[in-house]
Design an enzyme around this catalytic site. Structure first.
Site, short mmCIF file in Angstrom:
data_model
loop_
_atom_site.label_atom_id
_atom_site.label_comp_id
_atom_site.label_asym_id
_atom_site.label_seq_id
_atom_site.Cartn_x
_atom_site.Cartn_y
_atom_site.Cartn_z
N CYS A 85 0.83 -1.21 0.00
CA CYS A 85 0.00 0.00 0.00
C CYS A 85 0.86 1.26 0.00
O CYS A 85 0.46 2.29 -0.55
CB CYS A 85 -0.95 0.00 1.19
N HIS A 391 -1.35 1.06 7.55
CA HIS A 391 -1.85 1.07 6.16
C HIS A 391 -1.72 2.48 5.58
O HIS A 391 -1.96 3.47 6.27
CB HIS A 391 -3.31 0.63 6.15
#
Length: 456
Positions: A85, A391
């Site tokens: 990510c 994330h």
């Protein structure tokens, strides 16, 4: 209209017959003495009966994210290939710099070259081409392979949990720009140096040796650091701290180390300015880059004039005033569009913008920001408590008139934004972007990308 829906005879063709003649538009229904079950006769030629829509009509609030993406022509996302990510968010935000894509399109050769850095750039070009031709998530397999070949650290394995480790998005951002600066160089410059790099002048002096002459050095920079401590609540405060620091170095005059004050000022501003929030610090007790979650607000429009040299400030003054005039004009147009007029004024005459003369040196410097004023176009955010976990997501401003239509909602926003959560893409407002300032466990701005405000 109900008779039309039942019979297919348009209202203009309908003749309704009742006892005593034809029903007219002005006939009183009460005077007809109609009873339940009475039969009336309708005459007329039916056209083609309306067809049932092949797809039932769906309203925006009833759509899934995939259906909304298709309806609004939302751009494609990137598939997460296992803690990638950080890379996906970086790529989506850098895509907001069209000059990078234009330079990549002119790059000679494919992905079979001897220089792995050129292969990385070629795979980036191919990936951007794929993203522009589909609305489905794209797996960046080839690009990831070349990224790990050029920078093996991005292929580090997580020995404790297995698989690949999470990486730092800002580190990925910096390494990619360094690579592109080398690969896309033409002559003495590159698109990265021209559009995304500035010039900084730093003066070093020490109060411990007042007679010692201050030293001045000039160097290129690709980002401004926003230092975060207890006193910093706004990005401008953090940038200011990053440009004025105390360092220890050897003094030739004193023959020993001394504290020097390093004061930096910007001598050239790039068209695209990266601001990195220093949100991670090494926590020795846990051997981890711990996160500073403190709220640091940042604006949609950023003026960095105060951090420039006096000479550059003077040259930018006409363009800076031009930006103010344009902002005032746009604000007035928004009020007029909303039906709001200044008090005691029946009619508003919008005067032409005053003429201005852009400084000749700034006019000749292609890729610079001649005004010192920027607008936010991209944000990389992080959620989690350390740089190597959590994330990352990318948030990119939708350009007006580009792509699909904007959502029709009651949201009061000047701009809509694409939220790239790997291959899941949705749209958010300016207000949602400003909420990414930190202060809790929600997504926090880590890298912001600003673009010079237009002068027309």
């Amino acid at each position: 209209m109900q008779l039309y829906s039942l019979t297919g005879v348009e209202p203009g063709r309908q003749k309704i017959l009742v006892k005593g003649g034809q029903l007219k538009d002005d006939t009183s229904m009460a005077a007809l003495g109609l009873v339940d079950g009475q039969i009336l006769m309708m005459m007329g030629t039916a056209g083609e009966l309306p067809k049932v829509p092949q797809q039932p009509v769906k309203f925006m609030e009833d759509m899934t994210e995939d259906e909304m993406a298709q309806a609004l022509s939302i751009p494609a996302g990137l598939t997460n290939l296992g803690n990638t990510c950080y890379m996906n968010a970086t790529l989506q935000c850098l895509k907001a710099v069209p000059e990078l894509k234009q330079a990549l399109d002119l790059l000679a050769g494919g992905m079979g070259q001897n220089d792995p850095r050129k292969n990385l750039a070629a795979s980036m070009r191919q990936l951007y081409d794929q993203l522009s031709t589909t609305s489905d998530g794209v797996p960046p397999l080839v690009f990831l392979q070349f990224l790990r070949q050029v920078f093996p650290k991005f292929g580090a394995q997580d020995r404790q949990h297995g698989g690949f480790m999470q990486q730092d998005a800002e580190e990925c951002w910096n390494e990619l720009l360094t690579t592109l600066d080398h690969v896309l160089k033409k002559g003495d410059s590159s698109v990265v140096e021209q559009y995304m790099s500035g010039t900084m002048v730093t003066t070093l002096s020490t109060e411990e040796a007042p007679e010692e002459k201050a030293t001045v050095r000039e160097q290129m920079f690709r980002k401004l650091d926003c230092i975060i401590d207890k006193s910093v609540n706004y990005v401008g405060q953090g940038i200011g701290k990053g440009l004025e620091q105390v360092i220890e170095k050897n003094s030739a005059t004193l023959g020993r180390n001394a504290d020097y004050k390093a004061v930096s000022r910007i001598a050239r501003l790039p068209e695209y300015l990266t601001v990195a929030f220093n949100r991670f610090s090494w926590k020795a007790s846990e051997s981890v880059e711990a996160k500073i979650v403190k709220s640091v607000k940042y604006p949609l429009d950023l003026d960095v004039t105060e951090f420039c040299t006096e000479e550059l400030q003077a040259r930018m003054r006409p363009a800076r005033q031009r930006v103010r005039d344009i902002d005032d004009r746009l604000a007035m147009e928004r009020k007029l569009k909303a039906g709001k007029r200044p008090a005691q004024q029946e009619e508003v005459v919008v005067e032409p913008l005053p003429l201005f003369e852009l400084d000749e040196s700034l006019k000749a410097d292609v890729g610079c920001n001649p005004s010192g004023v920027y607008e936010l176009v991209g944000v990389v955010t992080h959620i989690g408590r350390s740089a190597n976990s959590g994330h990352y997501m990318g948030w990119v401003r939708k350009e007006k008139g580009v792509g699909g239509p904007e959502p029709k909602s009651g949201a009061d926003t000047r701009n809509w934004w694409y939220k790239f959560d790997d291959d899941e893409v949705s749209m958010v407002t300016d207000e949602d972007i400003l909420k990414l300032c930190g202060g809790g466990d929600w997504h926090t701005a880590y890298v912001t990308l600003y673009r010079a405000k237009q002068l027309n």
